[in-house]
Design an enzyme around this catalytic site. Structure first.
Site, mmCIF file in Angstrom:
data_model
loop_
_atom_site.group_PDB
_atom_site.id
_atom_site.type_symbol
_atom_site.label_atom_id
_atom_site.label_comp_id
_atom_site.label_asym_id
_atom_site.label_seq_id
_atom_site.Cartn_x
_atom_site.Cartn_y
_atom_site.Cartn_z
ATOM 1 C CE1 TYR A 109 -4.001 2.048 0.057
ATOM 2 C CE2 TYR A 109 -2.787 3.326 1.692
ATOM 3 C CZ TYR A 109 -3.848 3.213 0.809
ATOM 4 O OH TYR A 109 -4.751 4.225 0.675
ATOM 5 C CE1 TYR A 135 5.390 -13.943 -1.022
ATOM 6 C CE2 TYR A 135 4.256 -13.597 1.063
ATOM 7 C CZ TYR A 135 4.242 -14.015 -0.251
ATOM 8 O OH TYR A 135 3.086 -14.513 -0.799
ATOM 9 N NE ARG A 140 -1.935 -12.603 -1.581
ATOM 10 C CZ ARG A 140 -3.203 -12.688 -1.217
ATOM 11 N NH1 ARG A 140 -3.813 -11.639 -0.705
ATOM 12 N NH2 ARG A 140 -3.883 -13.818 -1.379
ATOM 13 C CE LYS A 163 5.751 -17.487 -0.909
ATOM 14 N NZ LYS A 163 4.513 -17.506 -0.079
ATOM 15 C CB ILE A 205 7.023 -20.673 0.793
ATOM 16 C CG1 ILE A 205 8.342 -20.773 1.571
ATOM 17 C CG2 ILE A 205 5.862 -20.412 1.742
ATOM 18 C CD1 ILE A 205 8.692 -19.530 2.371
#
Length: 284
Positions: A109, A135, A140, A163, A205
């Protein structure tokens, strides 16, 4: 960090129909994935609907996973967000005695600069008593951790891996070409795991390992022919896991497999009838 190679399963958080945590379902899930051959557990990550778990619920889920795991596998704990100082406070409040590493998502965000992302992660790594796995999931967070930033961070003594869920294999190759020998490049995309192995990745993952841990054991530990053939089995069902946002499709699949229910928390909704029918047709 040899113990964090292979399949890390991004555990879902089973809910009862009243939206409270289904701890018996969580215990059944953990037994399912351990028997199936995963290498470590990832608790309270994106797939766990961590965005709609309270701070106390996250602690309860972590404590339950530690109890049900009973020391059998390493545990990685999801501890990230877009408020750096709040994460540092969470670190102070967390008991790390049975946590092997932290998985920390890039800030979402805010859309920080690369310098901001680097400073954010350095602050976490400087204050975290266990190793940190970065990550990157631009789908997202709406910002990408560049390969240059990953390489800079890879030299921090307490940052052990990334990741990578950008879906950009070229970016992953650039990381692999420059990362330290002991840095863990981890696939964040189930289907790309064999390709990531070829360029130097050390596992995944995984979302679908909740349902199919045996397949991921082959993907991560079989020879390359076995690995790609196992991944090919998931080509059709994999996109359905994300069509209505993760873990909506996965939770319905878990219900179909008899592991736990398919309840999710708002703003997510249970799988639509169309998605349910296609998952039923394609489940293995």
């Amino acid at each position: 960090m040899l113990k964090l190679q292979g399949t890390g399963v991004a555990l879902i958080t089973p809910f009862k129909e009243n939206k409270s945590i289904d701890f018996p379902g969580l215990e059944k899930l953990i037994e399912h994935v351990i028997i199936g051959g995963v290498d470590y557990l990832v608790v309270a990550g994106t797939t766990a609907e961590s965005a709609t778990l309270t701070k106390n619920e996250k602690k309860e889920v972590l404590d339950a996973c530690i109890k049900y795991n009973a020391g059998r596998l390493p545990i990685v704990y999801g501890l990230g967000g877009n408020n750096t100082h709040a994460i540092l406070d969470d670190i102070k409040d967390t008991d790390f005695s049975q946590i092997d590493a932290v998985l920390s998502v890039s800030p979402f965000y805010n859309k920080p600069t690369q310098a901001g992302i680097i400073a954010h992660y350095r602050a976490i790594a400087d204050n975290c008593p266990v190793p940190v796995i970065l990550y990157n999931v631009p789908g997202r967070t709406m910002s990408n951790v560049s390969f240059q930033s990953t390489i800079q961070l890879s030299h921090h003594a307490n940052i052990i891996g990334m990741k990578e869920a950008s879906g950009d294999l070229s970016q992953c190759m650039r990381i692999a070409a420059r990362m330290p020998d002991d840095f863990l490049l981890i696939s964040g995309d189930d289907i790309l795991t064999p390709s990531m192995r070829v360029i130097g990745g050390k596992g995944v993952i995984s979302v679908l390992a909740n349902a199919y841990p045996e397949i991921f054991k082959t993907i991560c530990h079989g020879n390359l022919k076995e690995s790609k053939e196992a991944a090919f089995k998931l080509l059709d069902i994999n996109p359905l896991m994300y069509e209505e946002s993760n873990p909506v499709g996965l939770k319905f699949l878990m219900k179909e497999l008899g592991i736990c229910g398919d309840t999710v928390r708002l703003p997510l909704l249970p799988a639509s009838q169309s998605l349910r029918e296609r998952i039923k047709q394609l489940k293995l």
